[in-house]
Design a protein around this motif. Structure first.
Motif, mmCIF file in Angstrom:
data_model
loop_
_atom_site.group_PDB
_atom_site.id
_atom_site.type_symbol
_atom_site.label_atom_id
_atom_site.label_comp_id
_atom_site.label_asym_id
_atom_site.label_seq_id
_atom_site.Cartn_x
_atom_site.Cartn_y
_atom_site.Cartn_z
ATOM 1 N N GLY A 91 0.146 -16.717 -50.422
ATOM 2 C CA GLY A 91 -0.225 -17.607 -49.328
ATOM 3 C C GLY A 91 -0.044 -16.947 -47.978
ATOM 4 O O GLY A 91 -0.896 -17.075 -47.084
ATOM 5 N N ALA A 92 1.069 -16.212 -47.803
ATOM 6 C CA ALA A 92 1.299 -15.500 -46.541
ATOM 7 C C ALA A 92 0.247 -14.412 -46.340
ATOM 8 O O ALA A 92 -0.244 -14.203 -45.219
ATOM 9 N N PHE A 93 -0.107 -13.716 -47.414
ATOM 10 C CA PHE A 93 -1.164 -12.710 -47.336
ATOM 11 C C PHE A 93 -2.477 -13.362 -46.908
ATOM 12 O O PHE A 93 -3.216 -12.814 -46.080
ATOM 13 N N SER A 94 -2.779 -14.539 -47.454
ATOM 14 C CA SER A 94 -4.026 -15.238 -47.125
ATOM 15 C C SER A 94 -4.056 -15.656 -45.660
ATOM 16 O O SER A 94 -5.090 -15.548 -44.992
ATOM 17 N N VAL A 95 -2.919 -16.147 -45.154
ATOM 18 C CA VAL A 95 -2.849 -16.532 -43.745
ATOM 19 C C VAL A 95 -3.059 -15.313 -42.850
ATOM 20 O O VAL A 95 -3.832 -15.352 -41.883
ATOM 21 N N SER A 112 -17.925 -19.255 -35.749
ATOM 22 C CA SER A 112 -18.264 -19.046 -37.160
ATOM 23 C C SER A 112 -17.024 -18.814 -38.007
ATOM 24 O O SER A 112 -17.044 -19.060 -39.220
ATOM 25 N N TRP A 113 -15.944 -18.346 -37.383
ATOM 26 C CA TRP A 113 -14.697 -18.126 -38.117
ATOM 27 C C TRP A 113 -14.035 -19.441 -38.512
ATOM 28 O O TRP A 113 -13.390 -19.533 -39.558
ATOM 29 N N VAL A 114 -14.199 -20.468 -37.692
ATOM 30 C CA VAL A 114 -13.433 -21.704 -37.856
ATOM 31 C C VAL A 114 -13.653 -22.386 -39.208
ATOM 32 O O VAL A 114 -12.672 -22.684 -39.914
ATOM 33 N N PRO A 115 -14.904 -22.643 -39.657
ATOM 34 C CA PRO A 115 -15.069 -23.439 -40.886
ATOM 35 C C PRO A 115 -14.433 -22.815 -42.120
ATOM 36 O O PRO A 115 -13.908 -23.541 -42.966
ATOM 37 N N GLY A 116 -14.457 -21.509 -42.243
ATOM 38 C CA GLY A 116 -13.965 -20.892 -43.455
ATOM 39 C C GLY A 116 -12.517 -20.440 -43.409
ATOM 40 O O GLY A 116 -11.978 -20.026 -44.438
ATOM 41 N N ASN A 117 -11.870 -20.546 -42.232
ATOM 42 C CA ASN A 117 -10.534 -19.953 -42.119
ATOM 43 C C ASN A 117 -9.479 -20.841 -41.493
ATOM 44 O O ASN A 117 -8.291 -20.579 -41.672
ATOM 45 N N ILE A 118 -9.864 -21.864 -40.757
ATOM 46 C CA ILE A 118 -8.877 -22.664 -40.042
ATOM 47 C C ILE A 118 -7.903 -23.344 -40.997
ATOM 48 O O ILE A 118 -6.730 -23.572 -40.661
ATOM 49 N N TYR A 119 -8.353 -23.617 -42.229
ATOM 50 C CA TYR A 119 -7.483 -24.314 -43.182
ATOM 51 C C TYR A 119 -6.305 -23.450 -43.619
ATOM 52 O O TYR A 119 -5.240 -23.976 -43.951
ATOM 53 N N TYR A 120 -6.491 -22.138 -43.630
ATOM 54 C CA TYR A 120 -5.379 -21.266 -44.009
ATOM 55 C C TYR A 120 -4.247 -21.338 -42.999
ATOM 56 O O TYR A 120 -3.085 -21.102 -43.344
ATOM 57 N N LEU A 121 -4.561 -21.630 -41.746
ATOM 58 C CA LEU A 121 -3.528 -21.776 -40.732
ATOM 59 C C LEU A 121 -2.929 -23.170 -40.738
ATOM 60 O O LEU A 121 -1.746 -23.347 -40.424
ATOM 61 N N ALA A 122 -3.739 -24.179 -41.087
ATOM 62 C CA ALA A 122 -3.263 -25.561 -41.038
ATOM 63 C C ALA A 122 -2.447 -25.944 -42.269
ATOM 64 O O ALA A 122 -1.438 -26.652 -42.150
ATOM 65 N N LEU A 123 -2.858 -25.498 -43.444
ATOM 66 C CA LEU A 123 -2.197 -25.928 -44.674
ATOM 67 C C LEU A 123 -0.711 -25.572 -44.728
ATOM 68 O O LEU A 123 0.111 -26.410 -45.124
ATOM 69 N N PRO A 124 -0.293 -24.351 -44.377
ATOM 70 C CA PRO A 124 1.142 -24.047 -44.457
ATOM 71 C C PRO A 124 2.009 -24.948 -43.586
ATOM 72 O O PRO A 124 3.166 -25.197 -43.917
ATOM 73 N N ALA A 125 1.456 -25.439 -42.485
ATOM 74 C CA ALA A 125 2.243 -26.299 -41.602
ATOM 75 C C ALA A 125 2.580 -27.633 -42.261
ATOM 76 O O ALA A 125 3.606 -28.249 -41.933
ATOM 77 N N PHE A 126 1.747 -28.080 -43.193
ATOM 78 C CA PHE A 126 1.947 -29.391 -43.807
ATOM 79 C C PHE A 126 2.365 -29.313 -45.273
ATOM 80 O O PHE A 126 3.084 -30.179 -45.760
ATOM 81 N N HIS A 127 1.902 -28.277 -45.974
ATOM 82 C CA HIS A 127 2.135 -28.222 -47.418
ATOM 83 C C HIS A 127 2.737 -26.905 -47.889
ATOM 84 O O HIS A 127 2.871 -26.704 -49.096
ATOM 85 N N GLY A 128 3.058 -26.005 -46.990
ATOM 86 C CA GLY A 128 3.668 -24.754 -47.379
ATOM 87 C C GLY A 128 2.662 -23.661 -47.680
ATOM 88 O O GLY A 128 1.454 -23.901 -47.794
#
Length: 358
Positions: free
Chosen positions: A68-72, A253-269
């Motif tokens: 997960g850290a690698f993905s972020v 163009s970066w936002v739709p495919g990548n913003i979730y990798y930054l948001a998910l750890p804040a709420f679900h690890g």
């Protein structure tokens, strides 16, 4: 044949010469562009294959939090990559194949100088972010950001010189670099796994080493154009005029495919980011295949190829492979096989939360 056949053949053959024989120059040109297209698609396949295999293998080899850290970290790198591409790589495809073609080596030298300044700044920023994460007790993110401090400048360097081969209409050279990068990156990751040293940081460090060596292979293969000095101010002005809108478009163009990798750890690890990355790996072949096709109009039309027939083929067949791929993937068997493929030689790791789908 249909009614359009005479027009098609008139486009690929030249008018008769003085002896009444048709000159084959246009037909030869067609085959020449087809050969370059083959190398471009092969290069994109190697590039996509290395990223796809690395992502799948790391999903299996690393712990979920580490993956997960690698993905972020990789999503942050992709944002940096969109800015770098908009500022230097994309304008180079236009100006390198046109205005600066006769002085390409001097032009490339200026771009590489700008790249390393950008890379040093990015590396220092990631190193400071790593120190901050470590102080905050986020060990996995600290290691990923530390690895990214070295990987980002090197991989972006590879991107820049690899596209330089396209600007010179020599995609075959990019294939050599792509094959070298694939072998080095996966080989280094496998060795690190065997000696028990593979983690999110060393995975990125192996990426950095492979990218730098592959970039040197690509950079010194084509020797086209003179080393005549190019005025850096002219390059800066031309690139900024070209890229100021591309920067905004790239960031969006970066936002739709990548913003979730930054948001998910804040709420679900970080494990949640690992789950999303494992699922998105299945879409990577589609994205890179379309990228290979999209490079032809942006690069070769910039060189003034004038082959409207090939662009027409691209426009009429943009979704054939992605449509077929998604059609297979969305069947029940395709879903099962797809999730099993995430682990290649084993079952899907239960810690990624995908075992029930497989």
């Amino acid at each position: 044949m249909g009614s359009g056949s005479p027009e098609i053949f008139s486009e690929i053959t030249s008018p008769p010469d003085q002896n009444g024989k048709a000159a084959p120059s246009r037909l030869v040109s067609v085959f020449g562009w087809a050969r370059k297209g083959f190398w471009a698609v092969l290069d994109q396949g190697l590039f996509a294959g290395s990223n796809f295999l690395a992502s799948v293998l790391l999903a299996r080899w690393l712990e979920p939090a580490s993956y997960g850290a690698f993905s972020v970290a990789f999503s942050i790198f992709l944002l940096l990559g969109t800015l770098h591409t908009a500022l230097w790589t994309e304008p180079m495809l236009v100006y390198g194949s046109g205005k600066f073609r006769e002085a390409f080596l001097g032009y490339q030298r200026v771009l590489i100088g700008y790249h390393w300044r950008f890379g040093v700044f990015a590396g220092v920023a990631f190193a400071l972010a790593s120190a901050g994460s470590w102080a905050g007790g986020q060990r996995e993110m600290a290691l990923s950001l530390l690895g990214l401090a070295f990987a980002a400048p090197m991989v972006l360097y590879l991107w820049l010189v690899r596209r330089g081969a396209y600007a010179l209409l020599e995609p075959r050279v990019a294939v050599y670099g792509g094959a070298f990068y694939l072998a080095l990156y996966l080989g280094a990751a496998w060795v690190l796994l065997k000696v028990g040293l593979l983690n999110e940081a060393t995975a990125l460090l192996s990426m950095a080493a492979a990218a730098f060596l592959a970039a040197e292979v690509v950079r010194f293969r084509p020797r086209v154009g003179s080393t005549h000095p190019v005025e850096p101010g002219q390059v800066r002005s031309l690139h900024w005029n070209y890229s100021r809108w591309a920067l905004l478009a790239g960031g969006l163009s970066w936002v739709p495919g990548n913003i979730y990798y930054l948001a998910l750890p804040a709420f679900h690890g970080l494990e949640a980011a690992a789950q999303l990355k494992a699922l998105m790996n299945l879409l990577m072949p589609i994205l890179h295949f379309n990228g290979a096709l999209a490079q032809r109009p942006s690069t070769w039309d910039g060189a003034g190829s004038g082959n409207g027939w090939s662009w027409a083929l691209y426009q009429n067949q943009p979704g054939s492979f992605p449509g077929l791929y998604l059609g297979v993937l969305c069947t029940p068997i395709g879903i099962r096989r797809g999730f099993n493929a995430l682990a290649l030689w084993g079952e899907v790791p239960s810690s990624l939360g995908l075992a029930s789908l497989a």
